[in-house]
Design a protein around this motif. Structure first.
Motif, short mmCIF file in Angstrom:
data_model
loop_
_atom_site.label_atom_id
_atom_site.label_comp_id
_atom_site.label_asym_id
_atom_site.label_seq_id
_atom_site.Cartn_x
_atom_site.Cartn_y
_atom_site.Cartn_z
N PRO A 133 10.26 7.75 -1.00
CA PRO A 133 9.79 9.13 -1.15
C PRO A 133 10.02 9.70 -2.56
O PRO A 133 9.20 10.47 -3.06
CB PRO A 133 10.61 9.90 -0.12
N ILE A 134 11.11 9.29 -3.20
CA ILE A 134 11.34 9.75 -4.58
C ILE A 134 10.22 9.25 -5.49
O ILE A 134 9.71 9.99 -6.33
CB ILE A 134 12.73 9.28 -5.08
N ALA A 135 9.81 8.00 -5.30
CA ALA A 135 8.71 7.44 -6.10
C ALA A 135 7.41 8.20 -5.83
O ALA A 135 6.62 8.44 -6.75
CB ALA A 135 8.53 5.96 -5.79
N VAL A 136 7.18 8.60 -4.58
CA VAL A 136 5.97 9.36 -4.24
C VAL A 136 6.00 10.71 -4.97
O VAL A 136 4.98 11.14 -5.54
CB VAL A 136 5.84 9.55 -2.71
N ILE A 137 7.13 11.37 -4.96
CA ILE A 137 7.25 12.67 -5.64
C ILE A 137 7.03 12.52 -7.14
O ILE A 137 6.28 13.29 -7.76
CB ILE A 137 8.61 13.33 -5.34
N LEU A 138 7.66 11.50 -7.74
CA LEU A 138 7.47 11.27 -9.17
C LEU A 138 6.02 10.93 -9.50
O LEU A 138 5.47 11.41 -10.51
CB LEU A 138 8.41 10.16 -9.67
N ALA A 149 -4.53 11.83 -5.93
CA ALA A 149 -3.65 11.34 -4.87
C ALA A 149 -3.50 9.82 -4.89
O ALA A 149 -2.72 9.27 -4.12
CB ALA A 149 -4.18 11.79 -3.50
N ALA A 150 -4.23 9.13 -5.76
CA ALA A 150 -4.22 7.67 -5.76
C ALA A 150 -2.85 7.10 -6.13
O ALA A 150 -2.35 6.20 -5.46
CB ALA A 150 -5.28 7.13 -6.72
N LEU A 151 -2.23 7.64 -7.17
CA LEU A 151 -0.93 7.11 -7.60
C LEU A 151 0.16 7.39 -6.55
O LEU A 151 0.89 6.48 -6.16
CB LEU A 151 -0.54 7.68 -8.96
N PRO A 152 0.26 8.63 -6.03
CA PRO A 152 1.25 8.84 -4.97
C PRO A 152 0.96 8.00 -3.72
O PRO A 152 1.90 7.52 -3.08
CB PRO A 152 1.14 10.34 -4.65
N ALA A 153 -0.31 7.79 -3.41
CA ALA A 153 -0.66 6.97 -2.24
C ALA A 153 -0.22 5.53 -2.45
O ALA A 153 0.28 4.89 -1.52
CB ALA A 153 -2.16 7.04 -1.98
N LEU A 154 -0.37 5.02 -3.66
CA LEU A 154 0.07 3.66 -3.96
C LEU A 154 1.57 3.50 -3.70
O LEU A 154 2.00 2.54 -3.07
CB LEU A 154 -0.25 3.31 -5.41
N PHE A 155 2.35 4.47 -4.16
CA PHE A 155 3.79 4.39 -3.95
C PHE A 155 4.16 4.66 -2.49
O PHE A 155 5.17 4.15 -2.01
CB PHE A 155 4.52 5.36 -4.88
N ALA A 156 3.35 5.45 -1.79
CA ALA A 156 3.65 5.76 -0.39
C ALA A 156 3.47 4.56 0.53
O ALA A 156 4.19 4.41 1.50
CB ALA A 156 2.77 6.91 0.10
N ILE A 157 2.51 3.68 0.20
CA ILE A 157 2.26 2.54 1.09
C ILE A 157 3.07 1.31 0.73
O ILE A 157 2.99 0.30 1.42
CB ILE A 157 0.75 2.17 1.14
#
Length: 177
Positions: free
Chosen positions: A164-169, A117-125
């Motif tokens: 959100p697109i970045a989080v999904i990717l 979850a680290a990479l999606p979390a980085l893009f989410a914040i």
């Protein structure tokens, strides 16, 4: 002798033009810093001071940190932080991203959250990244007022969509980690 005189004259003109161009470039650079960058830095300092001094940044980050537990929460977090009204305020100093990132770091270290979850979390914040600099960037580019009127909202809304697109990717890229 005449060839040397001609050469020196041409060389003097070229060097004079070069020095004049460099001098004018320096003058314009100092003018841009004075008119655009220093006021922006003062604005950022005030916002960061307010966010840190009042505890508002910590309060917002603590409120949003539980969303990092799932992909749906990360998507919601990305949408909230990327809101066109909030992102220019959250961007300076990246106060919210710093605090949530620190909280998430401890959750990853304690193995409360999986490392995938680290990479999606980085893009989410981070969908607010750059949103605070848009007006200054347009001013540095000497954009017309109409361009600023259209450009600023366009970038703000695009960040809300691309966050959100970045989080999904990032989530897809982190599958199997």
């Amino acid at each position: 002798m005449e060839a040397l005189n001609s050469f020196l004259t041409r060389f003097g003109r070229i060097m004079g033009g070069l020095v004049g161009t460099m001098f004018q470039s320096g003058r314009e650079a100092v003018d841009q810093v004075w008119k655009n960058i220093l006021p922006f830095l003062a604005f950022v300092a005030v916002i960061v001071g307010i966010m840190n001094g009042t505890g508002l940044g910590t309060w917002i980050a603590t409120l949003l940190a539980p969303l990092a537990g799932s992909i749906w929460g990360l998507l919601a977090l990305s949408l909230i932080i990327g809101l066109p009204v909030l992102s220019p305020l959250l961007g300076p100093g990246a106060v919210i991203a710093q605090i949530i990132g620190t909280l998430l770091g401890t959750l990853f270290a304690n193995k409360t959250l999986p490392l995938s979850a680290a990479l999606p979390a980085l893009f989410a914040i981070n969908p607010q990244v750059g949103c605070d600099f848009i007006p200054v960037g347009l001013a540095l580019g000497e954009a017309e007022p109409e361009t600023v009127e259209v450009g600023v909202p366009a970038v703000l809304f695009s960040r809300m969509i691309t966050g959100p697109i970045a989080v999904i990717l990032a989530f897809l890229a982190s599958l199997g980690m």
